[in-house]
Write an enzyme that holds these catalytic residues in place. Structure first.
Site: not given
Length: 577
Positions: A238, A287
């Site tokens: 956002d 990751e």
């Protein structure tokens, strides 16, 4: 993306077991049905769920996570690849959840963290990814950090997490600068009894965080990991363009008659420092197994700057607001399609196609005006109210259906806002007493706001609240016309908008249109035609009937074709090449 469950049960179990050894059994259970690392987002169809308006399980009039779970089969049948959930976190709901008080906790009005994990697991079991909203520009004023800041002294570490400044004037009685709030009025509120003010680019209950502070950065990295550990497939960011402010925080130069110009451009938006943040987040997402994506909500000018947000080491997608704001005109659509593809190609990112969301007038109402009035009455965020000239509902729906056929045939990723597949119009006659949007409240009604596009969905035409929940309660009123758009009615009508969308998504996947390439074909004035793979798309944006290529095999049309070889106004077709 061709969303099919190509993993066998045995293979899925093997994947889950290997992940379990690294991340724990609960995490593996959520991930079990998802695919190994792939670029799923490049051509995906992503369905936006506005939780408080999607489905209510307990009858309190507010949608919730169990309600979403109860409708997952509907979304699976629709044929979408992923779900994007607007905020469901703990919040006082001053801005419908975009004022977050706890980023790790589901608000009780929506359910519990366990409900979210069930939603995630059952979505994954159906082959659907799940993206959640992240709101990093500001918190709620009820967040523990901001409450601590109010109690602390100026210059304290607690205040350094936000943007506090001394006011101007002899006693600090004037705000530090003239920055306006996106929602109207000043972007500053004074701390009672002090010279200091705090910045809020949106509502006063949404204080902006200080992203120059490493404590803020570290906290949000942990928030990312919290939800990634639970198996979410990505984040919609956002106000992605607003985290860093120009250090001097000088006055905004505002032209006369454009007092709220700072809502889109200025020293509070699109500063270079935001990209360092997103590069650090990219490393975290990478990751984790599988592709985890970030999507930027970034309003930038000039639009070429949007490409910086979707470089390979930052976000995966950015919303294409230029396409969303395009008026009903063939040349305008061709230009925005060409420029959008050219822009994203420079950074080898996918183009996104968006026609509605929770912040703008719904497409059927937006396109129910003439070209002149569309640009006047249906601007993003402004809304349509009972005193606004009303759109032509039938015309708007016809155009929205044709636009869906154009949009879903374009290469790249497409977003569908809940109810868009029903052809749902804006609630354009909602009385002021029901409105809750801070944009409406802070401007004292000068801006009608976004409530009209957020009305709860109709599921059953003859049920209380049109089947939204088990009671007749809805947090915003539904217009009587919504009965005609209810899911149960549309499922029985072969030519309904819902069945049109189901057929479009089926063909899109089968013909791999999202992964295709666009080649324009010469067409009559006010008509666009292009090839994507073995599909030819023709849309008539004019007011006169146009000719179709001779010998065309029509696979699907947005409206019935009364005359062979002819394409009526505001109608689109997919042809077999």
């Amino acid at each position: 993306m061709f969303r099919r469950k190509f993993l066998t049960t045995a293979l899925a179990t093997a994947v889950a077991l290997s992940i379990s050894s690294l991340y724990g059994s609960a995490y593996a259970a959520n991930l079990q049905p998802t695919q190994p690392k792939e670029d799923w987002a490049r051509d995906s169809v992503i369905y936006q769920i506005y939780p408080r308006s999607f489905a209510d399980s307990d009858g309190d009039g507010i949608g919730d996570l169990p309600g979403i779970v109860s409708r997952l089969s509907y979304l699976d049948k629709l044929g979408v690849d992923a779900l994007w959930l607007s905020p469901f976190y703990k919040s006082p709901q001053a801005d419908a959840g975009y004022d977050v008080a706890d980023y790790r906790l589901v608000d009780p009005m929506f359910g519990s963290n366990e409900d979210f994990e069930r939603l995630l697991k059952e979505s994954h079991a159906r082959g659907m990814k799940v993206i959640v909203d992240l709101v990093p520009n500001h918190t709620s004023d009820e967040h523990a950090w901001f409450q601590a800041a109010l109690k602390a002294k100026p210059g304290s570490p607690e205040r350094a997490r936000y943007i506090f400044r001394d006011g101007r004037g002899e006693n600090g009685e004037l705000p530090p600068n003239n920055w306006p709030s996106v929602f109207g009025q000043s972007a500053w509120d004074r701390v009672p009894g002090e010279k200091q003010w705090y910045l809020h680019l949106f509502d006063s209950k949404q204080p902006d965080l200080n992203w120059e502070n490493p404590v803020v950065r570290a906290e949000f990295e942990q928030v990312l990991r919290f939800w990634l550990d639970r198996g979410v497939d990505g984040f919609r960011i956002d106000v992605a363009h607003g985290l860093i402010k120009e250090p001097k925080m000088a006055d905004l130069v505002i032209e006369e008659g454009r007092e709220n110009a700072g809502a889109l451009v200025g020293p509070m938006w699109d500063q270079e420092g935001v990209h360092e943040i997103y590069r650090s987040w990219r490393k975290i997402l990478d990751e984790y197994p599988g592709q985890r994506i970030m999507v930027a909500e970034a309003w930038v000018s000039p639009r070429e700057r949007l490409a910086q947000y979707i470089r390979s080491d930052e976000m995966d997608q950015a919303f294409n607001f230029d396409y969303l704001m395009t008026q009903w005109d063939a040349t305008a659509f061709k230009n925005v399609i060409d420029s959008s593809i050219a822009l994203t190609t420079t950074v080898k990112a996918p183009t996104t196609w968006v026609t509605s969301n929770h912040d703008v007038v719904r497409a059927p109402s937006r396109y129910g005006y003439s070209l002149k009035d569309q640009g006047k009455y249906a601007l993003p965020g402004n809304g349509i109210g009972p005193n606004t000239p009303q759109p032509d509902e039938a015309l708007g729906l016809r155009r929205a259906r044709a636009l869906a056929m154009l949009t879903l045939a374009l290469p790249g990723s497409t977003y569908i806002y809940q109810g868009e597949e029903l052809g749902l119009p804006e609630h354009t006659t909602m009385e002021d007493k029901y409105r809750q949007d801070p944009m409406f409240l802070r401007t004292k009604g000068e801006e009608i706001g976004r409530d009209g596009c957020r009305v709860p969905l109709p599921w059953k035409a003859d049920a209380p609240s049109f089947g939204f929940g088990p009671s007749n309660k809805t947090w915003l009123p539904q217009p009587a016309s919504y009965a005609g758009y209810a899911v149960d009615r549309q499922e029985k009508q072969s030519d309904s908008t819902l069945n049109l969308y189901r057929n479009l998504l089926k063909l899109r996947h089968e013909h791999r249109l999202g992964d295709g390439k666009l080649h324009w074909v010469e067409a009559d004035k006010d008509v666009l035609a292009f090839d994507n793979g073995d599909i030819r798309v023709v849309i008539n944006l004019g007011e006169q009937t146009a000719a179709l290529p001779s010998g065309s095999q029509v696979l699907l049309s947005s409206e019935a074709l009364p005359e062979a070889g002819k394409l009526p106004a505001s109608t689109a077709v997919w042809l077999k090449r």
